[in-house]
Design an enzyme around this catalytic site. Sequence first.
Site, mmCIF file in Angstrom:
data_model
loop_
_atom_site.group_PDB
_atom_site.id
_atom_site.type_symbol
_atom_site.label_atom_id
_atom_site.label_comp_id
_atom_site.label_asym_id
_atom_site.label_seq_id
_atom_site.Cartn_x
_atom_site.Cartn_y
_atom_site.Cartn_z
ATOM 1 N N GLU A 32 31.277 81.228 -4.939
ATOM 2 C CA GLU A 32 30.693 80.992 -6.260
ATOM 3 C C GLU A 32 30.516 82.292 -7.053
ATOM 4 O O GLU A 32 30.578 82.289 -8.269
ATOM 5 C CB GLU A 32 29.391 80.192 -6.189
ATOM 6 C CG GLU A 32 28.182 80.920 -5.701
ATOM 7 C CD GLU A 32 26.895 80.073 -5.741
ATOM 8 O OE1 GLU A 32 26.733 79.236 -6.624
ATOM 9 O OE2 GLU A 32 26.038 80.283 -4.867
ATOM 10 N N CYS B 101 22.684 72.829 -19.681
ATOM 11 C CA CYS B 101 22.254 73.131 -21.045
ATOM 12 C C CYS B 101 20.771 73.454 -21.115
ATOM 13 O O CYS B 101 19.976 72.972 -20.310
ATOM 14 C CB CYS B 101 22.520 71.938 -21.938
ATOM 15 S SG CYS B 101 24.170 71.293 -21.819
ATOM 16 N N TRP C 293 26.465 73.704 -21.769
ATOM 17 C CA TRP C 293 27.382 73.715 -20.633
ATOM 18 C C TRP C 293 28.266 72.491 -20.824
ATOM 19 O O TRP C 293 27.800 71.358 -20.750
ATOM 20 C CB TRP C 293 26.583 73.640 -19.330
ATOM 21 C CG TRP C 293 27.399 73.818 -18.092
ATOM 22 C CD1 TRP C 293 27.791 75.000 -17.524
ATOM 23 C CD2 TRP C 293 27.906 72.782 -17.237
ATOM 24 N NE1 TRP C 293 28.515 74.755 -16.380
ATOM 25 C CE2 TRP C 293 28.598 73.412 -16.184
ATOM 26 C CE3 TRP C 293 27.845 71.392 -17.264
ATOM 27 C CZ2 TRP C 293 29.220 72.702 -15.164
ATOM 28 C CZ3 TRP C 293 28.472 70.674 -16.242
ATOM 29 C CH2 TRP C 293 29.147 71.330 -15.210
ATOM 30 N N LYS D 106 22.745 76.457 -13.238
ATOM 31 C CA LYS D 106 21.675 76.675 -12.267
ATOM 32 C C LYS D 106 21.105 75.354 -11.773
ATOM 33 O O LYS D 106 20.887 75.186 -10.582
ATOM 34 C CB LYS D 106 20.574 77.526 -12.914
ATOM 35 C CG LYS D 106 19.391 77.814 -12.007
ATOM 36 C CD LYS D 106 19.762 78.734 -10.862
ATOM 37 C CE LYS D 106 18.607 79.021 -9.926
ATOM 38 N NZ LYS D 106 19.084 79.549 -8.640
ATOM 39 N N LYS E 119 28.334 81.199 -1.023
ATOM 40 C CA LYS E 119 27.874 82.344 -1.828
ATOM 41 C C LYS E 119 29.066 83.175 -2.283
ATOM 42 O O LYS E 119 29.162 83.563 -3.446
ATOM 43 C CB LYS E 119 26.956 83.277 -1.021
ATOM 44 C CG LYS E 119 25.538 82.902 -0.785
ATOM 45 C CD LYS E 119 24.608 83.007 -1.944
ATOM 46 C CE LYS E 119 24.609 81.740 -2.741
ATOM 47 N NZ LYS E 119 23.665 80.727 -2.337
ATOM 48 N N HIS F 233 40.643 73.859 16.102
ATOM 49 C CA HIS F 233 41.113 72.535 15.673
ATOM 50 C C HIS F 233 41.760 72.571 14.289
ATOM 51 O O HIS F 233 41.828 71.556 13.615
ATOM 52 C CB HIS F 233 39.957 71.540 15.705
ATOM 53 C CG HIS F 233 39.365 71.402 17.063
ATOM 54 N ND1 HIS F 233 39.939 70.636 18.041
ATOM 55 C CD2 HIS F 233 38.280 71.985 17.641
ATOM 56 C CE1 HIS F 233 39.226 70.729 19.156
ATOM 57 N NE2 HIS F 233 38.212 71.548 18.933
ATOM 58 N N ASN G 172 20.436 67.808 -24.170
ATOM 59 C CA ASN G 172 20.837 68.031 -22.772
ATOM 60 C C ASN G 172 21.086 66.670 -22.151
ATOM 61 O O ASN G 172 20.300 65.747 -22.376
ATOM 62 C CB ASN G 172 19.711 68.678 -21.956
ATOM 63 C CG ASN G 172 19.517 70.124 -22.306
ATOM 64 O OD1 ASN G 172 20.211 70.662 -23.147
ATOM 65 N ND2 ASN G 172 18.551 70.752 -21.661
ATOM 66 N N GLY G 173 22.126 66.566 -21.331
ATOM 67 C CA GLY G 173 22.376 65.297 -20.648
ATOM 68 C C GLY G 173 23.695 64.687 -21.094
ATOM 69 O O GLY G 173 24.536 65.371 -21.689
ATOM 70 N N ARG H 113 20.545 79.122 -16.633
ATOM 71 C CA ARG H 113 20.902 77.753 -16.295
ATOM 72 C C ARG H 113 22.413 77.530 -16.336
ATOM 73 O O ARG H 113 22.900 76.530 -15.806
ATOM 74 C CB ARG H 113 20.220 76.788 -17.272
ATOM 75 C CG ARG H 113 18.706 76.796 -17.149
ATOM 76 C CD ARG H 113 18.057 76.147 -18.332
ATOM 77 N NE ARG H 113 18.275 74.715 -18.391
ATOM 78 C CZ ARG H 113 17.392 73.798 -17.987
ATOM 79 N NH1 ARG H 113 16.240 74.175 -17.510
ATOM 80 N NH2 ARG H 113 17.646 72.523 -18.079
ATOM 81 N N GLU I 243 26.886 78.506 4.184
ATOM 82 C CA GLU I 243 26.190 79.107 3.045
ATOM 83 C C GLU I 243 26.842 80.443 2.642
ATOM 84 O O GLU I 243 26.999 80.732 1.455
ATOM 85 C CB GLU I 243 24.711 79.308 3.423
ATOM 86 C CG GLU I 243 23.875 80.160 2.498
ATOM 87 C CD GLU I 243 23.762 79.631 1.072
ATOM 88 O OE1 GLU I 243 24.280 78.553 0.787
ATOM 89 O OE2 GLU I 243 23.180 80.346 0.234
HETATM 90 O O1 M6R Z 1 18.058 73.126 -7.766
HETATM 91 P P1 M6R Z 1 18.710 72.646 -6.520
HETATM 92 O O2 M6R Z 1 18.205 73.376 -5.289
HETATM 93 O O3 M6R Z 1 18.597 71.155 -6.327
HETATM 94 O O4 M6R Z 1 20.237 72.993 -6.669
HETATM 95 C C1 M6R Z 1 21.168 72.600 -5.703
HETATM 96 C C2 M6R Z 1 22.488 73.312 -5.873
HETATM 97 O O5 M6R Z 1 23.016 73.065 -7.155
HETATM 98 C C3 M6R Z 1 22.370 74.818 -5.662
HETATM 99 O O6 M6R Z 1 21.824 75.127 -4.429
HETATM 100 C C4 M6R Z 1 23.758 75.492 -5.799
HETATM 101 O O7 M6R Z 1 24.567 75.090 -4.733
HETATM 102 C C5 M6R Z 1 23.613 77.014 -5.865
HETATM 103 N N1 M6R Z 1 24.357 77.539 -6.963
HETATM 104 C C6 M6R Z 1 24.118 77.724 -4.669
HETATM 105 O O8 M6R Z 1 23.930 79.099 -4.753
#
Ligand code: M6R
Length: 607
Positions: free
Chosen positions: A486, A2, A74, A602, A483, A502, A98-99, A27, A479
């Site tokens: 997501e 949020c 969110w 974010k 990517k 395995h 927020n929270g 965000r 990674e």
């Molecule tokens: O702000 P942060 O680096 O702590 O965030 C960590 C993860 O939420 C962030 O890297 C997330 O996995 C990304 N969306 C990946 O692209």
Amino acid sequence: MCGIIGILGGKAVAPLLIDGLRRLEYRGYDSAGIATLSNGAIDRRRSEGKLANLADLVDRDPIEGTIGIGHTRWATHGRPSEANAHPHANERVAVVHNGIIENFQELRRELEAQGHVFETETDSEVIVHLISEQLNQQKTPQDAVAAALKRLEGAFALAILFAGRHDLMIGARRGSPLAVGFGSGEMYLGSDALALAPLTDRICYLEEGDWVVLDHGDAQVFDETDQPVAREVKQTALSGAMIGKGQYRHFMQKEIYEQPAVIGDTLHSLINPMSRTVELPDVPLDLGKVSRFTCCACGTAHYATAVAKYWFEQIARQPVEIDIASEFRYREAPMPEGGVGLFVSQSGETIDTLSALRYAKQQGQTILSIVNVPESAIARESDGVLPTLAGPEIGVASTKAFTTQLAVLACLAIAVGRARGTIDGEQEARLSQSLIEVPARVTEVLQSDAAIKAIAADLIYTRDVLYLGRGLLFPIALEGALKLKELSYIHAEGYAAGEMKHGPIALIDEDVPVIVCAPSGPLFEKTAGNVQEVRARGGAVILISDRAGIERIGEYARHCIEMPAIDPFVAPILYSIPVQLLAYHTAAQKGTDVDQPRNLAKSVTVE
Ligand code: M6R
């Protein structure tokens, strides 16, 4: 997650609030809303979905006023809907939050028993009624908020508006960040400095438990015991201009292309190019005497620490443990004397990483962090900070934050190696030189963009994709898979290539592309063997390697992405680029929301 904006100004506030919310879109959110005071009465517009829906609504049904609060939500408690969108309000008070309010059910029951009628499924609405209940008891807005805050358990950042009070806005934070902006005759609240960037460059970050009373000219901050406190007002380097997309179609694309510059900036802050030595700015300990580094982070930042584990062990013979922060914080892990807790985060606000940091601090560890937002909670609570100089990252997918994290971690590994005496000056110079050359090599890799886009066209109809890598490239396989899933919503898994036999090998058939990250080097022949095994089962290999690697096994691949020949030490940074581009182009060609993928936020500031 949020986002909050509050403006106590002198001009029509609705367009400014919507602009502010636009800067918070990155965000992640699923509904949005604003509230203003129109002739002293609280007026609201809210809508489900994208901000464009809210902007359309405000065009059709304008909202007046010079003071207002806005929110991108969110969903946590209660589905994304107009009714659950913030601001929550009654005729006396409007609140954005927020929270998560952990004791909301108990508070709601109590308030309902007192005659309060709730309109939403959210935890946040209790705040409106708690404050109103205090106002009903003839308290001033300040006293009402002070009393209400004491009843709340959980995490919050709040902006609160009061009917009939054009000159008053109250903010509060516990667990979630909130910034106060100082304008000329105007005051602002924002969940981050980006929201306020075009409005002011004078920002003060509230500390844990603080609350703030704004009028047109000033802010009075109180701590959690309601004592007035002074908080430093800082000049922020962010400007509105920094957050446009420029010539690019998406923020993510722009951020991928910024990598040569931001990796260069980050490395220049840590490496002396003349002596080719690493010079770390802010490390309050003897790096040669650390018993163990315990690295905690989430998502992509965790994969950066996974690369670092190989670097620290290989270069510095340094014991390192890595863990996902959300697991670590509850594991009750014993931590050694003389240990360092190393926390990596783009936002510096990820709640699990912050909580893991606090646990490590209680266990007597020296706290180092690598963050992109220098004013963030993680930075503030660390003994030493090594900043990534990536600049604002707006795309939800981490790209330039990741590669700059790797750049910092590589420098730290060299510094630890030097301090522990495992590398000499010549080796340090060689490793530093290979890092200095990374920005130029990244520029070369970006020239393969069109070729990678064509390969991505092949991925858009697939259901599953495997990524394989060994050693330093194993975390890059993880990674790459993160990517792709997501951004494109295609199921993807990353594996250590040696693990394939395995289990995952059972998945391989002609419909499952296998993306293999395999630079030439000591482990190449092992991975070449895995490529043969995939081919033997009809799998389509996409090989990411250098010319020597492609000459050796390229004939077995459906596609090859040629990389520059580089020192294996820097391979994880370079090989991040093609996996980012593959995910980006797959998603862009599939037509998903690249910068704000569904359900994602974010910075994850709630558990
Ligand atoms: O702000 P942060 O680096 O702590 O965030 C960590 C993860 O939420 C962030 O890297 C997330 O996995 C990304 N969306 C990946 O692209």
